[in-house]
Write a protein that holds these residues in place. Structure first.
Motif, PDB file in Angstrom:
ATOM      1  N   GLN A   1       2.016   4.795  -3.309  1.00 49.33           N
ATOM      2  CA  GLN A   1       0.796   5.090  -3.297  1.00 49.33           C
ATOM      3  C   GLN A   1       0.364   5.832  -4.340  1.00 49.33           C
ATOM      4  O   GLN A   1      -0.898   5.544  -5.023  1.00 49.33           O
TER       5      GLN A   1
ATOM      6  N   SER B   1      -6.161  -2.963  -1.147  1.00 50.33           N
ATOM      7  CA  SER B   1      -5.596  -2.823   0.374  1.00 50.33           C
ATOM      8  C   SER B   1      -4.322  -3.758   0.099  1.00 50.33           C
ATOM      9  O   SER B   1      -4.601  -4.830  -0.195  1.00 50.33           O
TER      10      SER B   1
ATOM     11  N   GLU C   1      -1.677  -5.130   2.997  1.00 48.94           N
ATOM     12  CA  GLU C   1      -1.499  -4.887   4.521  1.00 48.94           C
ATOM     13  C   GLU C   1      -0.645  -6.157   5.084  1.00 48.94           C
ATOM     14  O   GLU C   1      -0.461  -7.289   4.236  1.00 48.94           O
ATOM     15  N   THR C   2      -0.037  -6.185   5.997  1.00 44.52           N
ATOM     16  CA  THR C   2       0.932  -7.241   6.641  1.00 44.52           C
ATOM     17  C   THR C   2      -0.069  -8.115   7.496  1.00 44.52           C
ATOM     18  O   THR C   2      -1.140  -7.888   7.846  1.00 44.52           O
TER      19      THR C   2
ATOM     20  N   GLY D   1      -1.188  -6.837  10.716  1.00 42.87           N
ATOM     21  CA  GLY D   1      -2.264  -5.778  10.674  1.00 42.87           C
ATOM     22  C   GLY D   1      -1.945  -4.345  10.189  1.00 42.87           C
ATOM     23  O   GLY D   1      -2.848  -3.558  10.330  1.00 42.87           O
ATOM     24  N   SER D   2      -0.817  -4.035   9.742  1.00 40.66           N
ATOM     25  CA  SER D   2      -0.382  -2.939   9.284  1.00 40.66           C
ATOM     26  C   SER D   2      -0.667  -2.590   8.002  1.00 40.66           C
ATOM     27  O   SER D   2      -0.298  -3.532   7.167  1.00 40.66           O
ATOM     28  N   VAL D   3      -1.291  -1.736   7.523  1.00 38.89           N
ATOM     29  CA  VAL D   3      -1.799  -1.264   6.310  1.00 38.89           C
ATOM     30  C   VAL D   3      -0.762  -0.404   5.720  1.00 38.89           C
ATOM     31  O   VAL D   3      -0.377   0.562   6.096  1.00 38.89           O
TER      32      VAL D   3
ATOM     33  N   SER E   1      -3.749   1.619   0.521  1.00 39.77           N
ATOM     34  CA  SER E   1      -4.971   1.575   0.238  1.00 39.77           C
ATOM     35  C   SER E   1      -5.326   2.465  -0.724  1.00 39.77           C
ATOM     36  O   SER E   1      -4.950   3.643  -0.686  1.00 39.77           O
TER      37      SER E   1
ATOM     38  N   GLN F   1     -11.025   4.831   0.699  1.00 33.72           N
ATOM     39  CA  GLN F   1     -11.309   4.731   2.158  1.00 33.72           C
ATOM     40  C   GLN F   1     -12.606   3.567   2.422  1.00 33.72           C
ATOM     41  O   GLN F   1     -13.030   3.744   3.491  1.00 33.72           O
TER      42      GLN F   1
ATOM     43  N   VAL G   1     -12.000  -6.957   7.598  1.00 32.83           N
ATOM     44  CA  VAL G   1     -10.619  -7.436   7.870  1.00 32.83           C
ATOM     45  C   VAL G   1     -10.454  -8.708   8.373  1.00 32.83           C
ATOM     46  O   VAL G   1      -9.420  -9.463   8.083  1.00 32.83           O
TER      47      VAL G   1
ATOM     48  N   ARG H   1      -8.251 -11.564   6.651  1.00 32.37           N
ATOM     49  CA  ARG H   1      -7.059 -12.271   7.367  1.00 32.37           C
ATOM     50  C   ARG H   1      -7.071 -13.753   7.265  1.00 32.37           C
ATOM     51  O   ARG H   1      -6.266 -14.403   7.173  1.00 32.37           O
TER      52      ARG H   1
ATOM     53  N   THR I   1      -5.422  -7.344  -1.132  1.00 37.48           N
ATOM     54  CA  THR I   1      -7.007  -7.441  -1.582  1.00 37.48           C
ATOM     55  C   THR I   1      -7.124  -6.460  -2.462  1.00 37.48           C
ATOM     56  O   THR I   1      -7.287  -5.219  -2.378  1.00 37.48           O
TER      57      THR I   1
END
Length: 468
Positions: free
Chosen positions: A70, A86, A88-89, A92-94, A97, A100, A105, A109, A149
């Motif tokens: 990070q 961003s 994430e899997t 849905g796990s981030v 990032s 903020q 989402v 996806r 992303t």
């Protein structure tokens, strides 16, 4: 009364409409091209960042490695705060990032299901972003795929496009007005030859029929119009000249019999006379009145020919038989003058018997009147290329070439020295003959040379051929 718009107004409006359409179309193309340029530029920036992140995530990091990863990402994006990241899997796990920023989402996806990178835009709060979504398949089978992303803030692009659009909205109306002024000037210059033609046409009056329109100083598109108008003026001048001559000739021709009648009547009334003397005066008056009557009848007929002679009825006519009957009629007069009459040839035509007989009778009487004593008058009939050619020929004084075209003019009479008959008529016979021949779709012309004068008539041949 509403008048239609002038050509200048129409051309100006057309020019304004065309130029406006071109400017609007060009503005739309340029707007789309600039917008597409910004999209491709953002795609290139995001693609480069995604490739860097893809190399960093080639091996999925362990949980204890995420803070260091990070930090590396934050340092990479710190130079450009407009870039966002961003990771994430698919579950849905981030994982990572860069800020903020609220990413869409659900859309990410949905786009992450595809195999190729996808570019999309979204708004959040007062800002607008353009992002690139790419799906990464880890090398280890037991690890969920990652959805990466990368996004960039495009507010500065929108501000530029807004200024660009406002500039176009101001420029297009100004350019349209300038185009209209330019179109009006061009239309005025382009139509100036028409105003020249108008000025020349306005100068044409009954006393100035010799005025002509300029053909060399007008554009090629108007040359034909100017030429046809000049031809029309030529015809009008010739018709006006003939009308003026006709008016003066008719006044001259009618003055003589009217003067004779007036003189005879005044002399007869100057004193008392015997009944025999009154009868002589009346007989002389009848001759003059008969001459006037025939003249007026001929003039009325010729007046009708100006609007076209209508043939009341037609029939098949054996032309040689009609000629034979006319030669029999004139035989006594020819014998008295010592003139020989003969004819040759056969033909069948279609026409009105009385009208054609009158025309042919005028030609024969004219030939007899101008033939020399002891001479010959011949009528020849030939078939030439579907037309019947009839020639009335007499020997006598040669008519000068300059007089031949005028023989068919009304009230025209040649040199009296060439005629053996002092009462040569009023000069309407050949004009009537020409009108009758034209009514039968034929032509007539005069030829004279070496003591021979010919009147050649051409008429359409009938489909029925004469019997042998």
């Amino acid at each position: 009364m509403n008048h239609p718009a002038s050509l200048t107004t129409r051309l100006t409006l057309l020019f304004v409409l065309v130029s406006s359409a071109v400017l609007i179309g060009l503005a739309w193309v340029l707007h789309a091209a600039v917008e597409r340029h910004f999209v491709e530029m953002d795609r290139g920036i995001l693609q480069s960042k995604v490739e860097v992140l893809e190399r960093l995530l080639a091996r999925p990091p362990a949980q204890e490695e995420l803070p260091a990863l990070q930090q590396s990402v934050d340092e990479m994006f710190r130079s450009d705060p407009g870039l966002q990241l961003s990771v994430e899997t698919t579950g849905g796990s981030v994982l990572l990032s860069s800020s903020q920023t609220a990413f869409p989402v659900e859309k990410i996806r949905a786009l992450g299901e595809g195999e190729t990178p996808s570019v999309f835009s979204w708004e959040t709060g007062q800002s607008k972003y353009r992002g690139l979504v790419k799906r990464i398949e880890p090398e280890l089978a037991d690890i969920d795929p990652l959805i990466l992303t990368a996004a960039i803030n495009i507010d500065h692009h929108d501000r530029f496009m807004d200024r660009y659009s406002r500039t176009l909205f101001v420029f297009i109306p100004i350019a349209t007005v300038l185009s209209g002024l330019l179109g009006w000037w061009a239309a005025r210059r382009g139509l100036s030859p028409l105003r020249l033609i108008q000025q020349r046409a306005a100068a044409v009056t009954a006393s100035q029929l010799s005025q002509r329109l300029p053909e060399d100083s007008v554009p090629r598109e108007l040359t034909g119009l100017a030429h046809e108008l000049n031809c029309m003026l030529d015809r009008l001048e010739e018709a006006f000249r003939r009308l003026s001559n006709f008016s003066s000739d008719i006044a001259h021709e009618m003055r003589t019999p009217v003067s004779n009648l007036l003189t005879q009547t005044q002399v007869a009334l100057s004193r008392s006379r015997s009944s025999g003397e009154y009868q002589e005066v009346l007989a002389s008056s009848v001759e003059e009145l008969d001459r006037l009557s025939r003249m007026i009848s001929d003039m009325l007929f010729l007046a009708k020919t100006d609007n076209g002679v209508s043939i009341p009825s037609t029939q098949e006519l054996r032309l040689h038989e009609e000629i034979a009957d006319l030669l029999d009629f004139y035989d006594a007069l020819a014998e008295e003058e010592g003139v020989t009459l003969f004819s040759s040839g056969k033909a069948v035509i279609r026409g009105n018997r009385l009208m054609l007989r009158r025309a042919l009778s005028n030609l024969l009487s004219n030939a007899l009147r101008h033939s020399r004593p002891g001479g010959q008058v011949g009528v020849f009939i030939h078939d030439r290329n579907g037309m019947v050619e009839l020639t009335v020929e007499n020997d006598g004084e040669t008519i000068p070439p300059e007089e031949l075209p005028r023989l068919f003019d009304r009230f025209y009479r040649g040199d009296p020295a060439r005629s053996r008959d002092e009462a040569t008529g009023v000069g309407l016979g050949l004009a009537i003959t020409q009108a009758l021949i034209h009514a039968h779709s034929g032509t007539i012309r005069a030829e004279s040379a070496d003591g021979l004068t010919r009147f050649v008539v051409e008429l359409p041949r009938s489909a029925q051929m004469p019997a042998a």
